[in-house]
Write a protein that holds these residues in place. Structure first.
Motif, PDB file in Angstrom:
ATOM      1  N   ASN A   8       0.867  -1.104   0.001  1.00  0.00           N
ATOM      2  CA  ASN A   8       0.008   0.061   0.061  1.00  0.00           C
ATOM      3  C   ASN A   8       0.866   1.254  -0.145  1.00  0.00           C
ATOM      4  O   ASN A   8       0.237   2.381   0.371  1.00  0.00           O
TER       5      ASN A   8
ATOM      6  N   THR B 103      -6.969   3.002  12.723  1.00  0.00           N
ATOM      7  CA  THR B 103      -7.478   3.579  11.509  1.00  0.00           C
ATOM      8  C   THR B 103      -8.213   4.861  11.945  1.00  0.00           C
ATOM      9  O   THR B 103      -8.126   5.825  11.031  1.00  0.00           O
ATOM     10  N   SER B 104      -9.105   5.041  13.041  1.00  0.00           N
ATOM     11  CA  SER B 104      -9.821   6.254  13.189  1.00  0.00           C
ATOM     12  C   SER B 104      -8.902   7.360  13.418  1.00  0.00           C
ATOM     13  O   SER B 104      -9.167   8.571  13.082  1.00  0.00           O
ATOM     14  N   TRP B 105      -7.647   7.097  14.217  1.00  0.00           N
ATOM     15  CA  TRP B 105      -6.683   8.134  14.396  1.00  0.00           C
ATOM     16  C   TRP B 105      -6.318   8.671  13.022  1.00  0.00           C
ATOM     17  O   TRP B 105      -6.159  10.008  12.793  1.00  0.00           O
ATOM     18  N   TYR B 106      -5.795   7.762  12.231  1.00  0.00           N
ATOM     19  CA  TYR B 106      -5.424   8.059  10.889  1.00  0.00           C
ATOM     20  C   TYR B 106      -6.544   9.098  10.238  1.00  0.00           C
ATOM     21  O   TYR B 106      -5.999  10.269   9.515  1.00  0.00           O
ATOM     22  N   GLU B 107      -7.844   8.470  10.039  1.00  0.00           N
ATOM     23  CA  GLU B 107      -8.849   9.140   9.255  1.00  0.00           C
ATOM     24  C   GLU B 107      -9.099  10.517   9.982  1.00  0.00           C
ATOM     25  O   GLU B 107      -9.177  11.572   8.978  1.00  0.00           O
ATOM     26  N   LYS B 108      -8.658  10.804  11.225  1.00  0.00           N
ATOM     27  CA  LYS B 108      -9.088  12.133  11.885  1.00  0.00           C
ATOM     28  C   LYS B 108      -7.927  13.048  11.669  1.00  0.00           C
ATOM     29  O   LYS B 108      -8.109  14.222  11.497  1.00  0.00           O
ATOM     30  N   TYR B 109      -6.530  12.489  11.752  1.00  0.00           N
ATOM     31  CA  TYR B 109      -5.303  13.430  11.676  1.00  0.00           C
ATOM     32  C   TYR B 109      -4.430  13.405  10.475  1.00  0.00           C
ATOM     33  O   TYR B 109      -3.549  14.005  10.251  1.00  0.00           O
ATOM     34  N   LYS B 110      -5.100  12.466   9.479  1.00  0.00           N
ATOM     35  CA  LYS B 110      -4.029  12.471   8.082  1.00  0.00           C
ATOM     36  C   LYS B 110      -3.945  13.767   7.253  1.00  0.00           C
ATOM     37  O   LYS B 110      -2.931  13.948   6.868  1.00  0.00           O
ATOM     38  N   ASP B 111      -4.744  14.670   7.427  1.00  0.00           N
ATOM     39  CA  ASP B 111      -4.652  15.863   6.717  1.00  0.00           C
ATOM     40  C   ASP B 111      -3.803  16.889   7.536  1.00  0.00           C
ATOM     41  O   ASP B 111      -3.649  17.860   7.094  1.00  0.00           O
TER      42      ASP B 111
END
Length: 299
Positions: free
Chosen positions: A243, A277-285
């Motif tokens: 990935n 995964t929720s941390w990533y979705e929340k802070y990836k930007d």
């Protein structure tokens, strides 16, 4: 345990704790001495569990197996003939092989110490205490279940059907282990009964337990030469990236990076995935990166 004698639960319990303790302590050494695919053991257990399920489902096959076990038992001890101990032991040995290795901090510590250093009397003692502690409730549960079916007269006319039902359950269990679906079921069960996993974590996470486990590891972990922060080392020895293209520290400069060492067969690792995964979705930007490193816990 619905079929067989009164000693069958004892055979199952002894089989589970014996094979589990043996493979936990020695599997890494066995693979180093005799190179082979450890998954063969898992497939062997699947075959045995599936076959025993067929013996419950097909009465004629059950009679053939009982006759063979009786003849085998008579060669070692005539007192064991027909009591179900040997067949229970075979079942237990198979179940011990496929017992999920991720059963909490205590077991993880035992396995890690056994794989990274020579097995000494302390590790063996902790392992024995662990399996005895697990074996006692297993034996009570198996014995109580067998006693219930034996003394419940109203179930007597349906004993054959009940055995066939459990035979189907064993065959489905073997199939789920073979396909890996048993991991999915573990996650769903723990999500359905979260209090159970919380109880285990609290029990095994007590300060006294942690203190004793730390004594086993004392001196094995090198202390840092300086309390100052150092540069993160590069990723090395990774043969394949999924990935993503291979990443370097220079590419990650200025990012907040979470490196998650995990294994896809560990129930505890699987349960953390929704949080990661929720941390990533929340802070990836906002510059947050997650790199998962698949690290098998055992051979």
């Amino acid at each position: 345990t619905t079929s067989g004698g009164r000693r069958k639960p004892l055979g199952i319990t002894l089989g589970i704790i014996t094979s589990f303790a043996f493979f936990t302590l020695t599997l890494s050494y066995i693979v180093k001495l005799i190179p082979f695919d450890p998954d063969i053991l898992r497939l062997f257990a699947v075959a045995v569990i599936g076959f025993l399920g067929l013996t419950l489902l097909i009465p004629k096959l059950s009679f053939i197996l009982e006759g063979f076990v009786s003849r085998l038992s008579s060669k070692f001890a005539t007192s064991n003939q027909g009591n179900g101990f040997t067949s229970g032991l075979i079942t237990g040995l198979s179940l011990g092989i496929v017992w999920s290795p991720c059963a909490g901090p205590i077991l993880a510590t035992i396995a890690t110490l056994a794989a990274t250093q020579s097995v000494n009397w302390q590790i063996v003692l902790v392992t024995l205490v662990y399996v005895v502690g697990v074996g006692i409730p297993l034996f009570i549960f198996a014995s109580a279940g067998a006693a219930f079916f034996q003394k419940s007269r109203f179930l007597s006319p349906y004993t054959g059907r009940i055995q066939q039902f459990f035979g189907v359950i064993m065959i489905l269990t073997a199939f789920s282990i073979y396909t890996g679906y048993d991991r999915v079921l573990q996650v769903k069960l723990l999500d359905f009964i979260p209090a159970y996993s919380n109880f285990l974590y609290k029990l095994e996470g007590q300060s006294q337990v942690k203190s004793e486990l730390e004594k086993l590891k004392k001196g094995d972990i090198p202390k840092p030469s300086s309390p100052n922060y150092v540069f993160a080392p590069e990723f090395v020895g990774i043969s394949k990236w999924l990935n993503s293209d291979p990443l370097t520290m220079a590419q990650l400069k200025g990012k907040v990076v979470l490196i998650d060492f995990w294994t896809y067969t560990c129930i505890n690792c699987i349960r953390t995935l929704p949080y990661v995964t929720s941390w990533y979705e929340k802070y990836k930007d906002k510059g947050f990166i997650v790199i998962g490193v698949h690290t098998p816990e055992f051979e």
